[in-house]
Scaffold this motif. Structure first.
Motif, PDB file in Angstrom:
ATOM      1  N   GLU A  73       0.803  -1.216   0.000  1.00 28.97           N
ATOM      2  CA  GLU A  73       0.000   0.000   0.000  1.00 28.97           C
ATOM      3  C   GLU A  73       0.837   1.267   0.000  1.00 28.97           C
ATOM      4  O   GLU A  73       0.287   2.378   0.063  1.00 28.97           O
ATOM      5  CB  GLU A  73      -0.937  -0.003   1.216  1.00 28.97           C
ATOM      6  N   GLY A  74       2.154   1.120  -0.073  1.00 27.74           N
ATOM      7  CA  GLY A  74       3.020   2.286  -0.024  1.00 27.74           C
ATOM      8  C   GLY A  74       2.791   3.252  -1.169  1.00 27.74           C
ATOM      9  O   GLY A  74       2.733   4.472  -0.972  1.00 27.74           O
ATOM     10  N   LEU A  75       2.669   2.725  -2.392  1.00 27.01           N
ATOM     11  CA  LEU A  75       2.496   3.594  -3.545  1.00 27.01           C
ATOM     12  C   LEU A  75       1.180   4.360  -3.511  1.00 27.01           C
ATOM     13  O   LEU A  75       1.166   5.583  -3.737  1.00 27.01           O
ATOM     14  CB  LEU A  75       2.631   2.792  -4.839  1.00 27.01           C
ATOM     15  N   PRO A  76       0.039   3.712  -3.234  1.00 29.53           N
ATOM     16  CA  PRO A  76      -1.200   4.506  -3.101  1.00 29.53           C
ATOM     17  C   PRO A  76      -1.107   5.573  -2.026  1.00 29.53           C
ATOM     18  O   PRO A  76      -1.652   6.675  -2.187  1.00 29.53           O
ATOM     19  CB  PRO A  76      -2.259   3.445  -2.766  1.00 29.53           C
ATOM     20  N   ARG A  77      -0.425   5.271  -0.931  1.00 30.00           N
ATOM     21  CA  ARG A  77      -0.267   6.262   0.132  1.00 30.00           C
ATOM     22  C   ARG A  77       0.561   7.456  -0.343  1.00 30.00           C
ATOM     23  O   ARG A  77       0.239   8.616  -0.059  1.00 30.00           O
ATOM     24  CB  ARG A  77       0.387   5.616   1.357  1.00 30.00           C
ATOM     25  N   LEU A  78       1.652   7.170  -1.060  1.00 31.51           N
ATOM     26  CA  LEU A  78       2.467   8.251  -1.609  1.00 31.51           C
ATOM     27  C   LEU A  78       1.640   9.132  -2.535  1.00 31.51           C
ATOM     28  O   LEU A  78       1.656  10.371  -2.421  1.00 31.51           O
ATOM     29  CB  LEU A  78       3.650   7.661  -2.374  1.00 31.51           C
ATOM     30  N   ARG A  79       0.927   8.524  -3.456  1.00 30.58           N
ATOM     31  CA  ARG A  79       0.143   9.308  -4.410  1.00 30.58           C
ATOM     32  C   ARG A  79      -0.895  10.164  -3.703  1.00 30.58           C
ATOM     33  O   ARG A  79      -1.124  11.334  -4.053  1.00 30.58           O
ATOM     34  CB  ARG A  79      -0.526   8.369  -5.412  1.00 30.58           C
ATOM     35  N   LEU A  84      -2.704  15.441  -2.277  1.00 32.58           N
ATOM     36  CA  LEU A  84      -3.490  16.186  -1.307  1.00 32.58           C
ATOM     37  C   LEU A  84      -2.692  17.331  -0.689  1.00 32.58           C
ATOM     38  O   LEU A  84      -3.195  18.457  -0.569  1.00 32.58           O
ATOM     39  CB  LEU A  84      -3.992  15.233  -0.221  1.00 32.58           C
ATOM     40  N   GLN A  85      -1.464  17.081  -0.304  1.00 33.64           N
ATOM     41  CA  GLN A  85      -0.685  18.147   0.312  1.00 33.64           C
ATOM     42  C   GLN A  85      -0.388  19.271  -0.673  1.00 33.64           C
ATOM     43  O   GLN A  85      -0.346  20.444  -0.288  1.00 33.64           O
ATOM     44  CB  GLN A  85       0.607  17.579   0.907  1.00 33.64           C
ATOM     45  N   ARG A  86      -0.210  18.927  -1.923  1.00 33.35           N
ATOM     46  CA  ARG A  86      -0.010  19.981  -2.927  1.00 33.35           C
ATOM     47  C   ARG A  86      -1.251  20.853  -3.051  1.00 33.35           C
ATOM     48  O   ARG A  86      -1.160  22.086  -3.090  1.00 33.35           O
ATOM     49  CB  ARG A  86       0.338  19.340  -4.281  1.00 33.35           C
ATOM     50  N   ARG A  87      -2.442  20.221  -3.075  1.00 32.07           N
ATOM     51  CA  ARG A  87      -3.686  20.978  -3.161  1.00 32.07           C
ATOM     52  C   ARG A  87      -3.938  21.801  -1.897  1.00 32.07           C
ATOM     53  O   ARG A  87      -4.348  22.966  -1.973  1.00 32.07           O
ATOM     54  CB  ARG A  87      -4.856  20.023  -3.419  1.00 32.07           C
ATOM     55  N   LEU A  88      -3.678  21.215  -0.731  1.00 28.56           N
ATOM     56  CA  LEU A  88      -3.905  21.940   0.519  1.00 28.56           C
ATOM     57  C   LEU A  88      -2.956  23.135   0.644  1.00 28.56           C
ATOM     58  O   LEU A  88      -3.349  24.188   1.168  1.00 28.56           O
ATOM     59  CB  LEU A  88      -3.728  20.997   1.705  1.00 28.56           C
ATOM     60  N   ALA A  89      -1.729  22.990   0.178  1.00 30.91           N
ATOM     61  CA  ALA A  89      -0.801  24.124   0.197  1.00 30.91           C
ATOM     62  C   ALA A  89      -1.327  25.259  -0.679  1.00 30.91           C
ATOM     63  O   ALA A  89      -1.201  26.443  -0.322  1.00 30.91           O
ATOM     64  CB  ALA A  89       0.579  23.673  -0.273  1.00 30.91           C
TER      65      ALA A  89
END
Length: 359
Positions: A73-79, A84-89
């Protein structure tokens, strides 16, 4: 999801990251001002702080954080975190701004994310070292949380099915796949008492608690760890926050802190809930349902970790070491308190060896 590779040993991360940036990104001449150093907190990723020399490309200037993800599940978590953090910023919400993401696990043993370092202390640590922080910390926590639930969802890839429908389906799969028969009565209760889906879904963090909030000079500077984020009923997110306030282990607490912990939990719970309700309404019955759901969700996770290892959910192998009888009993009582149904997660006589295999 990419080939699963063993995580790169901490001693090699500095050289491997430098090689990756020089060869794959064409950033020749890179040198460290501060080589990657381990940040031990966190169950999900191998995390490091680092800094390059000042002549580095603009995107890599200043202190940075490296997060290396683990398991299938590492890759889905990274994506999810990168998007999300890019959008929230962009929305000026307090998060660490992502710098770059790499999906190939071959370089550092897992996909990884580079993001800006944000100044601040964990809210939990601030409270443990300064009890006066209880006068403003829970209010800050509630204000930032309610603000999240009021953000627009435009620009985010939302799920194609309702939140609670997906959650109950996942919980059923865990109970069935890992033979968690002691939890089955709780799942029956959750399905029988399921409320309607939220008419106006919100962005949810689903791991919102004082260790995932950074504070500096009395304000929240960043909300961390977005890998569990989703879209759904804001009551679910508030319920997870209250569960963590009420039951999360505080392993770094001193003997005096442990003595004071029940008072701190009570004050944080009450002040958080009061402050949140000043920003957004909370329906009592719906909130109680999701408090039971939050405890059951955590117990189901632990059952799957014991049966198949935390890696199946994208957590570090050592995360199973946090599954301790006292904590599990607290979660069982918590579920019964809000549902009236007794459940039990059977624990092995000893924690699996995998608990000792990672920092």
């Amino acid at each position: 999801m990419g080939i699963q590779v063993a995580p790169t040993p901490a001693s090699l991360v500095a050289a491997e990251l430098l090689s990756y940036l020089q060869i794959r990104k064409g950033l020749s001449g890179l040198e460290y001002l501060q080589a990657p150093g381990i940040i031990p907190d966190g169950w999900e990723t191998y995390t490091y702080r680092l800094q390059f020399q000042v002549q580095t490309a603009a995107t890599l200037r200043g202190p940075l954080v490296l997060r290396v993800y683990h398991g299938p599940e590492g890759l889905p978590r990274l994506r999810r975190e990168f998007m999300l953090q890019r959008r929230l910023a962009e929305l000026h919400y307090p998060v660490a701004r992502p710098v770059m993401a790499e999906e190939d696990p071959g370089f550092l043993g897992g996909p990884f994310l580079l993001m800006e370092w944000v100044e601040g202390d964990m809210l939990l640590h601030r409270i443990l070292h300064d009890y006066f922080a209880l006068l403003w910390g829970p209010q800050q926590m509630a204000d930032v949380h309610a603000r999240l639930h009021q953000l627009p969802l435009q620009g985010l890839l939302g799920p194609d099915r309702p939140f609670l429908e997906r959650q109950l389906e996942t919980l059923k799969a865990m109970v069935d796949d890992y033979d968690l028969t002691g939890l089955a009565p709780g799942l029956d209760w959750l399905r029988a008492h399921r409320p309607a889906e939220a008419e106006s879904p919100s962005l949810l963090h689903l791991d919102f608690h004082p260790k995932n909030l950074l504070v500096h000079k009395g304000r929240c500077t960043a909300v961390l760890d977005w890998s569990e984020s989703d879209v759904g009923d804001h009551h679910a997110d508030a319920a997870v926050a209250l569960l963590m306030i009420d039951t999360a282990p505080v392993e770094e607490a001193s003997a005096w802190d442990r003595f004071m912990l029940p008072i701190g939990r009570f004050l944080t719970h009450e002040l958080y809930r009061y402050s949140y309700r000043r920003r957004l309404p909370l329906d009592g019955r719906r909130l109680r349902y999701y408090q039971a759901w939050a405890a059951f969700r955590r117990l189901s996770w632990y059952g799957s970790w014991i049966a198949a290892g935390p890696q199946v959910m994208g957590y570090k192998p050592g995360a199973v070491g946090h599954v301790r009888p006292g904590h599990v009993a607290d979660l069982e009582r918590y579920f019964q308190r809000y549902s009236g149904v007794a459940i039990r997660l059977e624990l092995p006589l000893s924690i699996p060896a995998m608990a000792l295999s990672a920092f």
